[in-house]
Design a protein around this motif. Structure first.
Motif, PDB file in Angstrom:
ATOM      1  N   ASP A  62       8.046  -2.553   6.496  1.00 34.01           N
ATOM      2  CA  ASP A  62       7.792  -3.937   6.515  1.00 34.01           C
ATOM      3  C   ASP A  62       6.868  -4.644   7.428  1.00 34.01           C
ATOM      4  O   ASP A  62       6.343  -5.557   7.483  1.00 34.01           O
ATOM      5  CB  ASP A  62       9.193  -4.788   6.438  1.00 34.01           C
ATOM      6  N   ASP A  63       6.831  -3.678   8.611  1.00 34.97           N
ATOM      7  CA  ASP A  63       6.164  -4.270   9.982  1.00 34.97           C
ATOM      8  C   ASP A  63       5.611  -2.780  10.348  1.00 34.97           C
ATOM      9  O   ASP A  63       6.251  -2.051  11.175  1.00 34.97           O
ATOM     10  CB  ASP A  63       6.938  -5.058  10.893  1.00 34.97           C
ATOM     11  N   THR A  64       4.080  -2.697  10.121  1.00 36.04           N
ATOM     12  CA  THR A  64       3.581  -1.553  10.735  1.00 36.04           C
ATOM     13  C   THR A  64       2.392  -1.948  11.796  1.00 36.04           C
ATOM     14  O   THR A  64       1.926  -3.147  11.729  1.00 36.04           O
ATOM     15  CB  THR A  64       2.725  -0.661   9.295  1.00 36.04           C
ATOM     16  N   PRO A  65       1.859  -0.861  12.200  1.00 35.51           N
ATOM     17  CA  PRO A  65       0.758  -1.039  13.143  1.00 35.51           C
ATOM     18  C   PRO A  65      -0.561  -1.257  12.094  1.00 35.51           C
ATOM     19  O   PRO A  65      -0.511  -1.205  10.914  1.00 35.51           O
ATOM     20  CB  PRO A  65       0.369   0.144  13.825  1.00 35.51           C
ATOM     21  N   ALA A  66      -1.761  -1.632  12.710  1.00 32.61           N
ATOM     22  CA  ALA A  66      -2.867  -1.996  11.704  1.00 32.61           C
ATOM     23  C   ALA A  66      -3.346  -0.280  11.629  1.00 32.61           C
ATOM     24  O   ALA A  66      -3.721   0.334  12.425  1.00 32.61           O
ATOM     25  CB  ALA A  66      -3.873  -2.715  12.419  1.00 32.61           C
ATOM     26  N   PHE A  67      -3.590   0.026  10.344  1.00 37.68           N
ATOM     27  CA  PHE A  67      -4.220   1.155  10.234  1.00 37.68           C
ATOM     28  C   PHE A  67      -5.604   0.958   9.404  1.00 37.68           C
ATOM     29  O   PHE A  67      -6.034   0.369   8.787  1.00 37.68           O
ATOM     30  CB  PHE A  67      -3.630   1.752   8.822  1.00 37.68           C
ATOM     31  N   TYR A  79      -8.372   7.476   1.712  1.00 40.84           N
ATOM     32  CA  TYR A  79      -7.696   6.277   0.882  1.00 40.84           C
ATOM     33  C   TYR A  79      -6.281   6.006   1.487  1.00 40.84           C
ATOM     34  O   TYR A  79      -5.665   7.009   1.962  1.00 40.84           O
ATOM     35  CB  TYR A  79      -7.861   6.440  -0.466  1.00 40.84           C
ATOM     36  N   PHE A  80      -5.884   4.677   1.374  1.00 43.83           N
ATOM     37  CA  PHE A  80      -4.343   4.285   1.686  1.00 43.83           C
ATOM     38  C   PHE A  80      -3.564   3.951   0.726  1.00 43.83           C
ATOM     39  O   PHE A  80      -4.153   3.180  -0.230  1.00 43.83           O
ATOM     40  CB  PHE A  80      -4.516   3.181   2.457  1.00 43.83           C
ATOM     41  N   PHE A  81      -2.696   4.391   0.145  1.00 43.01           N
ATOM     42  CA  PHE A  81      -1.857   4.517  -0.722  1.00 43.01           C
ATOM     43  C   PHE A  81      -0.368   3.845  -0.686  1.00 43.01           C
ATOM     44  O   PHE A  81       0.146   4.250   0.700  1.00 43.01           O
ATOM     45  CB  PHE A  81      -1.672   5.717  -1.638  1.00 43.01           C
ATOM     46  N   MET A  82       0.221   3.086  -1.431  1.00 39.05           N
ATOM     47  CA  MET A  82       1.499   2.532  -1.191  1.00 39.05           C
ATOM     48  C   MET A  82       2.204   2.339  -2.921  1.00 39.05           C
ATOM     49  O   MET A  82       1.561   2.275  -3.673  1.00 39.05           O
ATOM     50  CB  MET A  82       1.513   1.125  -0.856  1.00 39.05           C
ATOM     51  N   GLY A  83       3.545   2.663  -2.702  1.00 37.03           N
ATOM     52  CA  GLY A  83       4.233   2.447  -3.810  1.00 37.03           C
ATOM     53  C   GLY A  83       4.619   0.895  -4.194  1.00 37.03           C
ATOM     54  O   GLY A  83       4.772   0.162  -3.093  1.00 37.03           O
ATOM     55  N   ASP A  84       4.916   0.797  -5.225  1.00 31.98           N
ATOM     56  CA  ASP A  84       5.165  -0.620  -5.847  1.00 31.98           C
ATOM     57  C   ASP A  84       6.410  -1.154  -5.363  1.00 31.98           C
ATOM     58  O   ASP A  84       7.001  -2.216  -5.061  1.00 31.98           O
ATOM     59  CB  ASP A  84       4.959  -0.952  -7.007  1.00 31.98           C
ATOM     60  N   ASN A 121      11.184   1.790  -0.939  1.00 29.24           N
ATOM     61  CA  ASN A 121      11.750   2.900  -1.479  1.00 29.24           C
ATOM     62  C   ASN A 121      10.712   4.033  -1.721  1.00 29.24           C
ATOM     63  O   ASN A 121      10.477   4.638  -2.727  1.00 29.24           O
ATOM     64  CB  ASN A 121      12.437   2.895  -2.730  1.00 29.24           C
ATOM     65  N   SER A 122       9.528   4.156  -1.035  1.00 29.40           N
ATOM     66  CA  SER A 122       8.359   4.857  -1.061  1.00 29.40           C
ATOM     67  C   SER A 122       7.990   5.575   0.146  1.00 29.40           C
ATOM     68  O   SER A 122       7.606   4.628   1.198  1.00 29.40           O
ATOM     69  CB  SER A 122       7.310   3.879  -1.672  1.00 29.40           C
ATOM     70  N   GLN A 123       7.754   6.793   0.299  1.00 29.71           N
ATOM     71  CA  GLN A 123       7.152   7.539   1.412  1.00 29.71           C
ATOM     72  C   GLN A 123       5.670   7.380   1.069  1.00 29.71           C
ATOM     73  O   GLN A 123       5.131   8.130  -0.168  1.00 29.71           O
ATOM     74  CB  GLN A 123       7.863   8.815   1.210  1.00 29.71           C
ATOM     75  N   ASP A 124       4.926   6.817   1.826  1.00 30.50           N
ATOM     76  CA  ASP A 124       3.441   6.518   1.172  1.00 30.50           C
ATOM     77  C   ASP A 124       2.623   6.740   2.523  1.00 30.50           C
ATOM     78  O   ASP A 124       3.044   7.169   3.622  1.00 30.50           O
ATOM     79  CB  ASP A 124       3.184   5.374   0.517  1.00 30.50           C
ATOM     80  N   SER A 125       1.426   6.019   2.383  1.00 28.30           N
ATOM     81  CA  SER A 125       0.441   5.936   3.811  1.00 28.30           C
ATOM     82  C   SER A 125       1.027   5.225   4.724  1.00 28.30           C
ATOM     83  O   SER A 125       0.247   5.354   5.883  1.00 28.30           O
ATOM     84  CB  SER A 125      -1.081   5.530   3.138  1.00 28.30           C
ATOM     85  N   ARG A 126       1.973   4.533   4.747  1.00 22.33           N
ATOM     86  CA  ARG A 126       2.152   3.732   5.796  1.00 22.33           C
ATOM     87  C   ARG A 126       3.037   4.843   6.989  1.00 22.33           C
ATOM     88  O   ARG A 126       3.370   4.370   7.838  1.00 22.33           O
ATOM     89  CB  ARG A 126       3.510   2.664   5.475  1.00 22.33           C
ATOM     90  N   PHE A 127       3.477   5.818   6.430  1.00 19.59           N
ATOM     91  CA  PHE A 127       4.373   6.901   6.935  1.00 19.59           C
ATOM     92  C   PHE A 127       3.329   8.155   7.209  1.00 19.59           C
ATOM     93  O   PHE A 127       2.944   8.677   6.443  1.00 19.59           O
ATOM     94  CB  PHE A 127       5.637   7.355   6.433  1.00 19.59           C
ATOM     95  N   SER A 128       3.448   8.706   8.442  1.00 18.12           N
ATOM     96  CA  SER A 128       2.975   9.949   8.577  1.00 18.12           C
ATOM     97  C   SER A 128       3.507  10.916   8.037  1.00 18.12           C
ATOM     98  O   SER A 128       4.469  10.992   7.740  1.00 18.12           O
ATOM     99  CB  SER A 128       3.030  10.234  10.257  1.00 18.12           C
ATOM    100  N   ARG A 129       2.653  12.074   7.803  1.00 22.51           N
ATOM    101  CA  ARG A 129       3.113  13.432   7.219  1.00 22.51           C
ATOM    102  C   ARG A 129       4.273  14.084   7.854  1.00 22.51           C
ATOM    103  O   ARG A 129       5.151  14.775   7.504  1.00 22.51           O
ATOM    104  CB  ARG A 129       1.783  14.276   6.997  1.00 22.51           C
ATOM    105  N   ALA A 130       4.247  13.927   9.471  1.00 21.06           N
ATOM    106  CA  ALA A 130       5.568  14.377  10.084  1.00 21.06           C
ATOM    107  C   ALA A 130       6.803  13.847   9.718  1.00 21.06           C
ATOM    108  O   ALA A 130       7.904  14.546   9.933  1.00 21.06           O
ATOM    109  CB  ALA A 130       5.224  14.267  11.606  1.00 21.06           C
TER     110      ALA A 130
END
Length: 262
Positions: free
Chosen positions: A188-193, A200-205, A209-218
């Protein structure tokens, strides 16, 4: 009775028929449409667990990941076409090799940030308007039996699980629904990417409940997705099963037959 020669000829004809059928199916899957089944709830309520759709492989051109198991013998994209913001896209996960489906939010050069559960795109707020509640039974869903997360938790088995729903309007006017379960998490609160060139930057609707571009692959996310990893665009749901198997016809959701993906 058939002679040995006739039986042999019949056997080879059957083998040829099977080989031709498989070859045609592979070509169709590679060049035109790939079947895709929704196994998780990260795209609710746009896509539900058990939705079955065909992915338009022609939408963005072809890369090595257009072929089964990533076996196309070339690098880059052939007949490349740029995806549009708001497209629902199937892509290959850059690390674990599985196919993911998310919504395209950030294009190359964009800055994307979440503040209080709201997207800020290039410094401008992406507006959300309340759109009631999304409701579903709290019960195991799909073959893997995952139970949904609920904003009104705890909910007992068979109870009504609810999430707040909002209509989000992207630049250019495209709209879609998003869901909220909790407030205040990292998503809900992230750095600026800032999206790099060719990514590309993807998000779930179903935002919480979505592991997407807000989260690193690690930590299980996807980070920025390279253009070569795009597989195709989800355009329309063919059918949808609310049961443990796609073949349980009596569990099909008739209101989702041939429904457009928006």
């Amino acid at each position: 009775m058939a002679s040995k020669a006739q039986k042999k000829d019949g056997f080879f004809e059957t083998v040829k028929t099977v080989v031709y059928a498989v070859a045609i199916a592979v070509v169709f899957r590679t060049l035109f449409f790939q079947p895709f089944w929704i196994p998780s709830g990260s795209m609710k309520d746009t896509l539900l667990i058990g939705d079955f759709l065909f992915v338009n492989k022609m939408a963005y051109g072809y890369s090595r990941y257009s072929c089964p198991m990533g076996l196309c013998p070339f690098e880059g994209r052939l007949f490349a076409s740029e995806p549009e913001r708001g497209d629902v896209v199937v892509f290959r996960h850059p690390v674990n090799g599985s196919d993911f489906i998310k919504r395209l939010i950030g294009l190359p050069g964009d800055t994307v940030q979440m503040r209080g559960g709201v997207i800020y795109l290039n410094g401008e707020e992406v507006p959300q308007t309340p759109a009631g509640q999304f409701e579903e039974l709290y019960e195991p869903q799909g073959p893997m039996g995952h139970e949904p997360r609920c904003e009104n938790a705890p909910v007992g088995q068979g109870g009504m699980c609810t999430k707040s729903r909002y209509t989000e309007t992207l630049p250019g006017g495209r709209t879609h629904d998003v869901l909220n379960i909790t407030d205040g998490g990292f998503g809900d609160d992230t750095p600026a990417f800032t999206v790099p060139a060719g990514h590309y930057f993807f998000m779930g609707d179903n935002r919480d409940n979505s592991q997407d571009s807000r989260f690193s692959r690690a930590v299980g996310g996807v980070g920025f997705v390279p253009a070569d990893y795009l597989i195709g665009r989800a355009d329309r749901i063919v059918f949808s099963s609310a049961g443990r198997s796609l073949f349980y016809i009596w569990t099909w959701r008739t209101d989702r037959l041939f429904k457009a993906v928006e």
